[in-house]
Design a protein around this motif. Structure first.
Motif, PDB file in Angstrom:
ATOM      1  N   GLY A   1       0.817  -1.204   0.000  1.00 32.57           N
ATOM      2  CA  GLY A   1       0.000   0.000   0.000  1.00 32.57           C
ATOM      3  C   GLY A   1       0.851   1.254   0.000  1.00 32.57           C
ATOM      4  O   GLY A   1       2.081   1.198  -0.109  1.00 32.57           O
ATOM      5  N   ASN A   2       0.185   2.401   0.104  1.00 35.77           N
ATOM      6  CA  ASN A   2       0.857   3.703   0.106  1.00 35.77           C
ATOM      7  C   ASN A   2       0.512   4.464   1.376  1.00 35.77           C
ATOM      8  O   ASN A   2      -0.644   4.463   1.806  1.00 35.77           O
ATOM      9  CB  ASN A   2       0.430   4.531  -1.110  1.00 35.77           C
ATOM     10  CG  ASN A   2       0.874   3.892  -2.412  1.00 35.77           C
ATOM     11  OD1 ASN A   2       2.059   3.736  -2.657  1.00 35.77           O
ATOM     12  ND2 ASN A   2      -0.088   3.503  -3.236  1.00 35.77           N
ATOM     13  N   ILE A   3       1.511   5.112   1.963  1.00 31.33           N
ATOM     14  CA  ILE A   3       1.310   5.956   3.138  1.00 31.33           C
ATOM     15  C   ILE A   3       1.830   7.337   2.788  1.00 31.33           C
ATOM     16  O   ILE A   3       2.986   7.477   2.372  1.00 31.33           O
ATOM     17  CB  ILE A   3       2.065   5.406   4.370  1.00 31.33           C
ATOM     18  CG1 ILE A   3       1.614   3.973   4.686  1.00 31.33           C
ATOM     19  CG2 ILE A   3       1.852   6.316   5.581  1.00 31.33           C
ATOM     20  CD1 ILE A   3       2.451   3.288   5.757  1.00 31.33           C
ATOM     21  N   GLU A   4       0.984   8.355   2.938  1.00 35.14           N
ATOM     22  CA  GLU A   4       1.404   9.712   2.584  1.00 35.14           C
ATOM     23  C   GLU A   4       1.538  10.577   3.834  1.00 35.14           C
ATOM     24  O   GLU A   4       0.609  10.686   4.628  1.00 35.14           O
ATOM     25  CB  GLU A   4       0.427  10.356   1.596  1.00 35.14           C
ATOM     26  CG  GLU A   4       0.968  11.662   1.051  1.00 35.14           C
ATOM     27  CD  GLU A   4       0.290  12.134  -0.228  1.00 35.14           C
ATOM     28  OE1 GLU A   4       0.698  13.186  -0.738  1.00 35.14           O
ATOM     29  OE2 GLU A   4      -0.643  11.454  -0.703  1.00 35.14           O
ATOM     30  N   ILE A   5       2.711  11.184   3.958  1.00 35.23           N
ATOM     31  CA  ILE A   5       3.043  12.024   5.109  1.00 35.23           C
ATOM     32  C   ILE A   5       3.523  13.371   4.600  1.00 35.23           C
ATOM     33  O   ILE A   5       4.206  13.459   3.582  1.00 35.23           O
ATOM     34  CB  ILE A   5       4.158  11.360   5.959  1.00 35.23           C
ATOM     35  CG1 ILE A   5       3.756   9.930   6.359  1.00 35.23           C
ATOM     36  CG2 ILE A   5       4.462  12.184   7.204  1.00 35.23           C
ATOM     37  CD1 ILE A   5       4.889   9.119   6.964  1.00 35.23           C
ATOM     38  N   ASP A   6       3.168  14.441   5.314  1.00 31.57           N
ATOM     39  CA  ASP A   6       3.636  15.777   4.941  1.00 31.57           C
ATOM     40  C   ASP A   6       3.850  16.562   6.233  1.00 31.57           C
ATOM     41  O   ASP A   6       3.639  16.052   7.326  1.00 31.57           O
ATOM     42  CB  ASP A   6       2.602  16.467   4.038  1.00 31.57           C
ATOM     43  CG  ASP A   6       3.231  17.578   3.186  1.00 31.57           C
ATOM     44  OD1 ASP A   6       4.399  17.939   3.428  1.00 31.57           O
ATOM     45  OD2 ASP A   6       2.537  18.103   2.285  1.00 31.57           O
ATOM     46  N   GLY A   7       4.295  17.831   6.076  1.00 29.08           N
ATOM     47  CA  GLY A   7       4.405  18.690   7.249  1.00 29.08           C
ATOM     48  C   GLY A   7       5.792  19.227   7.508  1.00 29.08           C
ATOM     49  O   GLY A   7       6.525  19.582   6.588  1.00 29.08           O
ATOM     50  N   SER A   8       6.157  19.245   8.772  1.00 27.85           N
ATOM     51  CA  SER A   8       7.339  19.932   9.270  1.00 27.85           C
ATOM     52  C   SER A   8       8.649  19.429   8.671  1.00 27.85           C
ATOM     53  O   SER A   8       8.927  18.235   8.666  1.00 27.85           O
ATOM     54  CB  SER A   8       7.394  19.778  10.797  1.00 27.85           C
ATOM     55  OG  SER A   8       8.639  20.175  11.303  1.00 27.85           O
TER      56      SER A   8
ATOM     57  N   ILE B   1      -3.862  13.509   3.540  1.00 31.31           N
ATOM     58  CA  ILE B   1      -2.678  12.735   3.935  1.00 31.31           C
ATOM     59  C   ILE B   1      -3.012  11.896   5.170  1.00 31.31           C
ATOM     60  O   ILE B   1      -3.983  12.165   5.881  1.00 31.31           O
ATOM     61  CB  ILE B   1      -1.465  13.640   4.227  1.00 31.31           C
ATOM     62  CG1 ILE B   1      -1.791  14.686   5.315  1.00 31.31           C
ATOM     63  CG2 ILE B   1      -0.990  14.319   2.962  1.00 31.31           C
ATOM     64  CD1 ILE B   1      -0.607  15.537   5.725  1.00 31.31           C
ATOM     65  N   ASP B   2      -2.194  10.877   5.405  1.00 33.41           N
ATOM     66  CA  ASP B   2      -2.416   9.970   6.531  1.00 33.41           C
ATOM     67  C   ASP B   2      -1.814  10.498   7.832  1.00 33.41           C
ATOM     68  O   ASP B   2      -2.380  10.311   8.912  1.00 33.41           O
ATOM     69  CB  ASP B   2      -1.790   8.598   6.229  1.00 33.41           C
ATOM     70  CG  ASP B   2      -2.362   7.984   4.958  1.00 33.41           C
ATOM     71  OD1 ASP B   2      -3.591   7.798   4.902  1.00 33.41           O
ATOM     72  OD2 ASP B   2      -1.578   7.699   4.024  1.00 33.41           O
ATOM     73  N   ILE B   3      -0.659  11.152   7.714  1.00 33.07           N
ATOM     74  CA  ILE B   3       0.096  11.602   8.895  1.00 33.07           C
ATOM     75  C   ILE B   3       0.649  12.989   8.626  1.00 33.07           C
ATOM     76  O   ILE B   3       1.114  13.289   7.518  1.00 33.07           O
ATOM     77  CB  ILE B   3       1.267  10.633   9.202  1.00 33.07           C
ATOM     78  CG1 ILE B   3       0.734   9.226   9.523  1.00 33.07           C
ATOM     79  CG2 ILE B   3       2.127  11.144  10.345  1.00 33.07           C
ATOM     80  CD1 ILE B   3       1.807   8.155   9.577  1.00 33.07           C
ATOM     81  N   ASN B   4       0.609  13.847   9.658  1.00 37.52           N
ATOM     82  CA  ASN B   4       1.251  15.159   9.551  1.00 37.52           C
ATOM     83  C   ASN B   4       2.367  15.270  10.570  1.00 37.52           C
ATOM     84  O   ASN B   4       2.169  15.033  11.760  1.00 37.52           O
ATOM     85  CB  ASN B   4       0.245  16.296   9.780  1.00 37.52           C
ATOM     86  CG  ASN B   4       0.856  17.652   9.434  1.00 37.52           C
ATOM     87  OD1 ASN B   4       1.441  17.816   8.366  1.00 37.52           O
ATOM     88  ND2 ASN B   4       0.738  18.615  10.337  1.00 37.52           N
ATOM     89  N   ASP B   5       3.572  15.607  10.088  1.00 33.63           N
ATOM     90  CA  ASP B   5       4.687  15.930  10.977  1.00 33.63           C
ATOM     91  C   ASP B   5       4.487  17.354  11.481  1.00 33.63           C
ATOM     92  O   ASP B   5       4.214  18.258  10.679  1.00 33.63           O
ATOM     93  CB  ASP B   5       6.010  15.862  10.208  1.00 33.63           C
ATOM     94  CG  ASP B   5       6.384  14.443   9.811  1.00 33.63           C
ATOM     95  OD1 ASP B   5       5.893  13.497  10.446  1.00 33.63           O
ATOM     96  OD2 ASP B   5       7.188  14.285   8.867  1.00 33.63           O
ATOM     97  N   ALA B   6       4.654  17.580  12.786  1.00 32.35           N
ATOM     98  CA  ALA B   6       4.367  18.909  13.337  1.00 32.35           C
ATOM     99  C   ALA B   6       5.401  19.321  14.380  1.00 32.35           C
ATOM    100  O   ALA B   6       5.697  18.564  15.297  1.00 32.35           O
ATOM    101  CB  ALA B   6       2.967  18.932  13.958  1.00 32.35           C
ATOM    102  N   SER B   7       5.925  20.529  14.230  1.00 31.55           N
ATOM    103  CA  SER B   7       6.870  21.055  15.216  1.00 31.55           C
ATOM    104  C   SER B   7       6.180  21.993  16.207  1.00 31.55           C
ATOM    105  O   SER B   7       6.828  22.734  16.927  1.00 31.55           O
ATOM    106  CB  SER B   7       8.027  21.779  14.510  1.00 31.55           C
ATOM    107  OG  SER B   7       7.553  22.845  13.715  1.00 31.55           O
TER     108      SER B   7
END
Length: 311
Positions: free
Chosen positions: A38-45, A87-93
């Motif tokens: 499958g595919n996992i999409e992450i974006d963010g910090s 998106i599935d996950i967001n990186d956050a600072s």
């Protein structure tokens, strides 16, 4: 020994070797299997990016049929996509804002907040800069406030060069920008804007490293990776200058620029086995991989609590 006796022994040996190879191939402690896809999409910090990218690389070695993509549009840019389910996950600072929570609710997005490491926003100058060793919070405010009159180094302290100061910092979609402006100027997003801005910390590293009269700020890991080209400025918040290090960030003595980092996970995405396994893998390996890429790991019980939330 006859060939009739050798053949059964050889088959037994090969069977045992296959079992040992299968057992030895797993070192992650995960609960999934190599048939995941499958595919996992992450974006963010861009600050959290090095940790998530390291986790993704290790995860894909074990599950090569899962494709994990990690973007760097900034914490705010990532949340814009996250709260509409892109998106599935967001990186956050920084922690998620109330207005972002409200938008997520409007779009039926439920999420889990998981702290993953500590960071210390690092103020840097060029390696050839031989006049700056430390700055006070008041001096940082003098440089970065919206009504700043600082245009030359000599405007900060008498005796410093009468040369134009060239500033580099995160863009407005960055969680680092929001945290820094609140810590230094007293209000998030309050800042001068006549500086070179980018959501990509590598662009800022490049700018400062090539400019003797530059000053910038970004995540600690990017400084560690480029110590041969940059000099970290000690920060004096009233108790004397403190250098950003693993220990000062962990102890909280590097203040007020130490902060936690997070990932936010869409609960609906967790219904997909590849996402659930990835996030579990993240929590089991975040401490080790955060250290490897230049961040300070959380206490072990924080990661265990995160795993409990996932269950």
């Amino acid at each position: 020994m006859t060939s009739k006796k050798i053949r059964p022994l050889l088959l037994l040996f090969l069977s045992a070797l296959l079992v040992l190879t299968a057992c030895g191939g797993r070192n992650d402690g995960g609960e999934g299997n190599s048939t995941l896809s499958g595919n996992i999409e992450i974006d963010g910090s861009s600050t959290v990016y090095p940790i998530t990218e390291a986790v993704a690389e290790e995860f894909m070695k074990i599950y090569p049929e899962v494709n994990v993509t990690v973007g760097v549009s900034g914490t705010g840019g990532g949340f814009k996509r996250f709260v509409v389910g892109e998106i599935d996950i967001n990186d956050a600072s920084r922690p998620i804002k109330e207005e972002e929570i409200e938008k997520a609710k409007q779009n039926g997005i439920e999420f889990i907040e998981l702290p993953v490491a500590y960071d210390g926003i690092t103020v840097v100058v060029n390696k050839e800069n031989d006049w700056v060793d430390s700055l006070t919070i008041e001096e940082l405010k003098k440089i970065w406030s919206p009504d700043s009159k600082v245009t030359k180094w000599s405007d900060i302290r008498p005796g410093w060069p009468e040369q134009k100061i060239n500033l580099y910092g995160p863009g407005t979609d960055s969680g680092t920008f929001e945290y820094f402006t609140e810590a230094v100027n007293g209000k998030a997003r309050e800042s001068r804007f006549d500086y070179t801005a980018s959501e990509d910390d590598n662009v800022l590293v490049q700018g400062v490293s090539q400019d003797k009269y530059a000053l910038g700020y970004f995540g600690f890991a990017y400084y560690l990776e480029n110590m041969d080209r940059l000099k970290a400025v000690k920060i004096d918040s009233g108790t004397g200058p403190v250098e950003p290090t693993m220990d000062t960030i962990r102890e909280g003595t590097y203040k007020p620029l130490s902060r936690p980092l997070f990932i936010y996970v869409n609960k609906k995405s967790l219904e997909r086995p590849e996402v659930k396994e990835f996030v579990n893998f993240y929590m089991k390996n975040a401490g080790k991989l955060a250290s490897e890429v230049g961040y300070v790991p959380m206490a072990e019980d924080v990661y265990n609590e995160n795993l409990s939330k996932l269950k």
